[in-house]
Design a protein around this motif. Structure first.
Motif, PDB file in Angstrom:
ATOM      1  N   UNK A 152       0.818  -1.226   0.000  1.00 23.30           N
ATOM      2  CA  UNK A 152       0.000   0.000   0.000  1.00 23.30           C
ATOM      3  C   UNK A 152       0.852   1.277   0.000  1.00 23.30           C
ATOM      4  N   UNK A 153       0.487   2.217  -0.841  1.00 19.55           N
ATOM      5  CA  UNK A 153       1.231   3.476  -0.947  1.00 19.55           C
ATOM      6  C   UNK A 153       1.191   4.253   0.366  1.00 19.55           C
ATOM      7  N   UNK A 154       0.061   4.133   1.099  1.00 21.17           N
ATOM      8  CA  UNK A 154      -0.080   4.884   2.352  1.00 21.17           C
ATOM      9  C   UNK A 154       0.871   4.397   3.444  1.00 21.17           C
ATOM     10  N   UNK A 155       1.495   3.232   3.247  1.00 22.01           N
ATOM     11  CA  UNK A 155       2.409   2.699   4.259  1.00 22.01           C
ATOM     12  C   UNK A 155       3.825   3.238   4.101  1.00 22.01           C
ATOM     13  N   UNK A 156       4.088   4.025   3.018  1.00 19.48           N
ATOM     14  CA  UNK A 156       5.454   4.445   2.723  1.00 19.48           C
ATOM     15  C   UNK A 156       5.551   5.945   2.438  1.00 19.48           C
ATOM     16  N   UNK A 157       6.711   6.470   2.763  1.00 14.80           N
ATOM     17  CA  UNK A 157       7.095   7.767   2.226  1.00 14.80           C
ATOM     18  C   UNK A 157       8.005   7.484   1.031  1.00 14.80           C
ATOM     19  N   UNK A 158       7.880   8.281  -0.067  1.00 17.69           N
ATOM     20  CA  UNK A 158       8.601   8.003  -1.300  1.00 17.69           C
ATOM     21  C   UNK A 158       9.334   9.259  -1.767  1.00 17.69           C
ATOM     22  N   UNK A 159      10.462   9.021  -2.385  1.00 16.93           N
ATOM     23  CA  UNK A 159      11.217  10.169  -2.906  1.00 16.93           C
ATOM     24  C   UNK A 159      12.041   9.733  -4.113  1.00 16.93           C
ATOM     25  N   UNK A 160      12.300  10.717  -5.017  1.00 21.15           N
ATOM     26  CA  UNK A 160      13.162  10.480  -6.175  1.00 21.15           C
ATOM     27  C   UNK A 160      14.141  11.656  -6.240  1.00 21.15           C
ATOM     28  N   UNK A 161      15.407  11.357  -6.197  1.00 21.45           N
ATOM     29  CA  UNK A 161      16.439  12.395  -6.225  1.00 21.45           C
ATOM     30  C   UNK A 161      17.577  11.967  -7.155  1.00 21.45           C
ATOM     31  N   UNK A 162      18.401  12.974  -7.540  1.00 23.69           N
ATOM     32  CA  UNK A 162      19.615  12.669  -8.305  1.00 23.69           C
ATOM     33  C   UNK A 162      20.801  12.857  -7.357  1.00 23.69           C
ATOM     34  N   UNK A 163      21.678  11.840  -7.338  1.00 26.98           N
ATOM     35  CA  UNK A 163      22.806  11.899  -6.405  1.00 26.98           C
ATOM     36  C   UNK A 163      23.982  11.094  -6.952  1.00 26.98           C
ATOM     37  N   UNK A 164      25.120  11.746  -7.033  1.00 25.99           N
ATOM     38  CA  UNK A 164      26.371  11.093  -7.416  1.00 25.99           C
ATOM     39  C   UNK A 164      26.252  10.330  -8.738  1.00 25.99           C
ATOM     40  N   UNK A 171      12.035   4.267  -0.926  1.00 25.47           N
ATOM     41  CA  UNK A 171      10.779   3.998  -0.222  1.00 25.47           C
ATOM     42  C   UNK A 171      11.104   3.666   1.243  1.00 25.47           C
ATOM     43  N   UNK A 172      10.421   4.316   2.178  1.00 24.65           N
ATOM     44  CA  UNK A 172      10.665   4.089   3.609  1.00 24.65           C
ATOM     45  C   UNK A 172       9.338   3.765   4.289  1.00 24.65           C
ATOM     46  N   UNK A 173       9.278   2.657   5.002  1.00 29.18           N
ATOM     47  CA  UNK A 173       8.060   2.249   5.710  1.00 29.18           C
ATOM     48  C   UNK A 173       7.760   3.224   6.844  1.00 29.18           C
ATOM     49  N   UNK A 174       6.506   3.647   6.925  1.00 29.66           N
ATOM     50  CA  UNK A 174       6.094   4.571   7.971  1.00 29.66           C
ATOM     51  C   UNK A 174       6.087   3.881   9.336  1.00 29.66           C
TER      52      UNK A 174
END
Length: 223
Positions: A152-164, A171-174
């Motif tokens: 479920x999407x509501x169980x996670x915080x999500x992010x997309x970044x450019x790095x190195x 994705x990180x579980x709440x």
């Protein structure tokens, strides 16, 4: 004749008498031989029989006691003999072991302009913490077009970044949520330069925490 005189004569006659010992013994022997056959046999003391009877009774008593002991030992309602108990713990993932398995692959629906990278992982333990990180190497014109996960999407915080030099999906579980035992998929979608794209430099890492606090992780690439 006076009484005193008579007594005197009797005493003198008694003193003068000498019994014939041999004759007396002969009479006794003759009398024994002449004893009627119908007479009862000589009775002997019953000490021997008493002793035998006592021994027999003792043996019977010992057998009776032994029989009772054996019978009691075989009674089905008696408790079983005590045996050494060996403590056995339920089967668990041992501390230091890893309940995670994972695989990275490029989705077969990808084409010369667009692709999807899948991180598929399996867990044998329920997780109370989870972080999934997918890194797509910048091979030219790589930019995100979206992402998804089978949980479920509501169980996670999500992010997309450019790095190195990588496009990083994370994705990180709440807090307070959990990941059930089973197979799960996390996917990142992106455009890229025209033509077939080499995913050899892409990689991923999955980090989790089991209910008993064990930290686990697994990583890999897309080669």
């Amino acid at each position: 004749m006076s009484e005193e005189h008579l007594r005197q004569q009797l005493r003198e006659a008694a003193d003068a008498h000498r019994p014939d010992r041999a004759r007396m013994l002969a009479r006794v022997e003759r009398g024994m031989h002449e004893q009627p056959a119908t007479d009862e046999p000589e009775r002997r003391p019953a000490v021997g029989w008493v002793r035998i009877a006592g021994i027999t009774a003792g043996v019977v008593g010992a057998l009776a006691v032994g029989g009772f002991a054996v019978g009691s030992a075989l009674r089905p309602d008696d408790p079983a003999p005590r045996q050494q108990q060996v403590a056995v713990s339920p089967t668990q993932t041992p501390r230091g072991g890893n309940p995670l398995w994972a695989d990275g692959s490029v989705d077969p629906g990808s084409n010369d302009y667009w692709a999807q990278s899948n991180v598929t992982f399996k867990t044998k333990s329920q997780l109370t913490g989870l972080t999934v990180e997918l890194r797509v190497a910048q091979t030219g014109k790589v930019n995100s077009t979206g992402h998804w996960r089978s949980l479920p999407a509501s169980d996670f915080t999500e992010s997309v970044t450019e790095r190195d030099g990588f496009l990083v999906y994370r994705w990180v579980l709440r807090a307070g949520r959990s990941v059930p035992v089973g197979e799960h998929v996390f996917a990142g979608q992106y455009n890229h330069a025209e033509g077939g794209r080499d995913a050899g430099a892409d990689d991923y890492v999955v980090t989790g925490r089991t209910r008993d606090g064990q930290q686990v992780s697994v990583d890999g690439d897309f080669a």
